[in-house]
Design an enzyme around this catalytic site. Sequence first.
Site, PDB file in Angstrom:
ATOM      1  N   GLN A  36       7.895 -21.132  25.104  1.00 20.09           N
ATOM      2  CA  GLN A  36       7.578 -21.403  23.698  1.00 20.09           C
ATOM      3  C   GLN A  36       6.357 -22.320  23.592  1.00 20.09           C
ATOM      4  O   GLN A  36       5.470 -22.106  22.754  1.00 20.09           O
ATOM      5  CB  GLN A  36       8.770 -22.063  23.003  1.00 20.09           C
ATOM      6  CG  GLN A  36      10.069 -21.304  23.065  1.00 20.09           C
ATOM      7  CD  GLN A  36       9.972 -19.902  22.519  1.00 20.09           C
ATOM      8  OE1 GLN A  36       9.362 -19.659  21.476  1.00 20.09           O
ATOM      9  NE2 GLN A  36      10.556 -18.951  23.225  1.00 20.09           N
ATOM     10  N   ARG A  54      14.543 -16.070  17.904  1.00 19.13           N
ATOM     11  CA  ARG A  54      14.057 -17.404  18.258  1.00 19.13           C
ATOM     12  C   ARG A  54      14.309 -18.410  17.145  1.00 19.13           C
ATOM     13  O   ARG A  54      14.660 -19.564  17.415  1.00 19.13           O
ATOM     14  CB  ARG A  54      12.575 -17.329  18.633  1.00 19.13           C
ATOM     15  CG  ARG A  54      12.377 -16.721  20.009  1.00 19.13           C
ATOM     16  CD  ARG A  54      10.939 -16.439  20.367  1.00 19.13           C
ATOM     17  NE  ARG A  54      10.881 -15.941  21.749  1.00 19.13           N
ATOM     18  CZ  ARG A  54       9.777 -15.482  22.335  1.00 19.13           C
ATOM     19  NH1 ARG A  54       8.635 -15.452  21.669  1.00 19.13           N
ATOM     20  NH2 ARG A  54       9.820 -15.064  23.577  1.00 19.13           N
ATOM     21  N   TYR A  70      17.437 -19.101  27.011  1.00 15.62           N
ATOM     22  CA  TYR A  70      17.324 -17.713  26.553  1.00 15.62           C
ATOM     23  C   TYR A  70      16.409 -17.567  25.339  1.00 15.62           C
ATOM     24  O   TYR A  70      16.011 -18.541  24.722  1.00 15.62           O
ATOM     25  CB  TYR A  70      18.675 -17.045  26.344  1.00 15.62           C
ATOM     26  CG  TYR A  70      19.676 -17.605  25.354  1.00 15.62           C
ATOM     27  CD1 TYR A  70      19.318 -18.302  24.216  1.00 15.62           C
ATOM     28  CD2 TYR A  70      21.038 -17.363  25.555  1.00 15.62           C
ATOM     29  CE1 TYR A  70      20.249 -18.743  23.311  1.00 15.62           C
ATOM     30  CE2 TYR A  70      21.993 -17.800  24.656  1.00 15.62           C
ATOM     31  CZ  TYR A  70      21.593 -18.497  23.529  1.00 15.62           C
ATOM     32  OH  TYR A  70      22.538 -18.932  22.638  1.00 15.62           O
ATOM     33  N   GLU A  71      16.054 -16.315  25.059  1.00 16.93           N
ATOM     34  CA  GLU A  71      15.056 -15.953  24.038  1.00 16.93           C
ATOM     35  C   GLU A  71      13.695 -16.600  24.325  1.00 16.93           C
ATOM     36  O   GLU A  71      12.967 -16.977  23.412  1.00 16.93           O
ATOM     37  CB  GLU A  71      15.535 -16.341  22.629  1.00 16.93           C
ATOM     38  CG  GLU A  71      16.821 -15.679  22.220  1.00 16.93           C
ATOM     39  CD  GLU A  71      16.818 -14.170  22.391  1.00 16.93           C
ATOM     40  OE1 GLU A  71      15.736 -13.576  22.348  1.00 16.93           O
ATOM     41  OE2 GLU A  71      17.891 -13.599  22.587  1.00 16.93           O
ATOM     42  N   GLY A  72      13.348 -16.708  25.587  1.00 21.75           N
ATOM     43  CA  GLY A  72      12.103 -17.345  25.986  1.00 21.75           C
ATOM     44  C   GLY A  72      12.344 -18.814  26.213  1.00 21.75           C
ATOM     45  O   GLY A  72      12.698 -19.549  25.283  1.00 21.75           O
TER      46      GLY A  72
END
Length: 567
Positions: A432, A294, A425-427
């Site tokens: 977040q 992240r 992507y990556e949350g």
Amino acid sequence: MPYRAPVTDYEFLMDKVVGFKDVAATEKFAEASPDVVSAILSEAGKMCEEVMAPLQRPGDLHPARLENGILRTSPGYADGWKAIAEGGWIGMSGDPEYGGMGLPMTVTTAVNEMMSAACLSLQLAPLMSQGQIEALEHHASEELKALYLPKLMSGEWSGTMNLTEPQAGSDVGALTSRAEPNGDGTYSLTGQKIYISWGDNDFCENVCHLVLARLPDGAPGTKGISLFLVPKYIPDENGNPGVANDLKVVSLEHKMGLHGSPTCVMQYDGARGWLVGQEHKGMAAMFTMMNNARLGVGGQGVGAAEGAYQHALAYALERKQGKTPSGTIIDHADVRRMLMDMRADLFAARGIMLANAAAIDMAKATGNADWAARAALLTPICKAFGTQTGMRVSETGLQVHGGMGYIEETGAAQYYRDVRVTAIYEGTNGIQAMDLVGRKMMDGGEAAARLLDEIEDHAERARATVPELAGPVWEATETLREATEWLAAQEDMNNRFAGAVAYLNAFARVLGAHYHLIAALADPDGPRAKLARYYITARLPEYAGLLDQAQIGAKDLFALSADELAA
């Protein structure tokens, strides 16, 4: 256009703004002196300028492809990977015991951002390996670490992460991939994973997949998931790639951007794998990798913004249109506004990113819980605001080009197409924001309050020198504190989630103003003070409307039924 690595900007931010001196003063990172860091950044910048930047357009025009089950990467990418690997840029923060440099994450983050600006599609490959290195260092057995870490850090082998499945996107607990014990300490994995960045390549001896799957006795949901290391080729008794494992790339996704980065659908049919960490504790191990990623993805957004800004600036300096003092469009007020917005937000996002990395370094070097909490608090802000800045700046860069920005030959549109997925992507950025107002406020907002105290104290001291800048920063911080207290008091989580994105963006605006203010005091008569003045007067005021929105609650958000929304 040629890319110029902004090494002096990193040096200024580290030396004057984000407190990197404290990192270098610790015993763990004592070798990261200004001279050493400057040399590292300069060398990495040279590699980005000379090797990676020329690969930006070829990767877009000649995407990775799958031919008869064989992955073919874009022209020049093999040489690019070789340069990254031979420079040691994959294992920068890795444990020296396994071949890493042991550098602070702050330095790694700066280098990763430069690589992202030069060629985001290729930079994804070392970023994936770095995340896997981090996970293995913390959770793998000594045997796995001894075999895999040196090869991952050297770039002989590459790494991936396999979370998503067709029916399980952000809801990882819904995965159906399964792992069966083989009775010899290994497991057989079966299932399909999608959206796997750099799931294969033609320039590494082996590709190592970290795969989430469920054991037969695994509980439903995330609590029953385990993590496994599944190589493309099973290592032989000498640790060299041996027989092919029972896995394959089914297809490549056809994407909006990042054409040079193969995003794979992976199929596992009884593939042999090794457990990483404890059974049913896979999410804890994977989050080690994801949190690292992240920060890296936030840096990708900042890097894309830098590339887009340089591209737009070069065009504005050359494009002749209308009557201006220089004869080019850079002297048109609206073009100047766009360039100033881009430059000011870029500095703010980079400051947040490096401060996040420095907090990670301080937590690692000192073991101090407050530093760990600071790093955790900044991570969702860095990821979301960094990628938002990447999208906003690349879109504005296209606008600076006017009609030529919409023409693919200029390359302006590629920055936007490439960076757009970073907010997903990556949350996703919404996740977040919910993490920020949810998990990161489980302490009642104490970590946030400590950071706001520091910002207010600094602004109060700055009143003596630049009251016209310090005053607005102090006022914005106090308003942000009141909103933080309101959110932390909400027991109905939907009331927090409804305004989470607005709150995160307001927090980022205030943080950006804080770093700009520090920069103005360090460079009172220079360009950074002028840029800080612009940011604080033109960009910071957005916080007020955002914080109003953050405290509305969820009632009006759900006022329309699903049927009424569809009517």
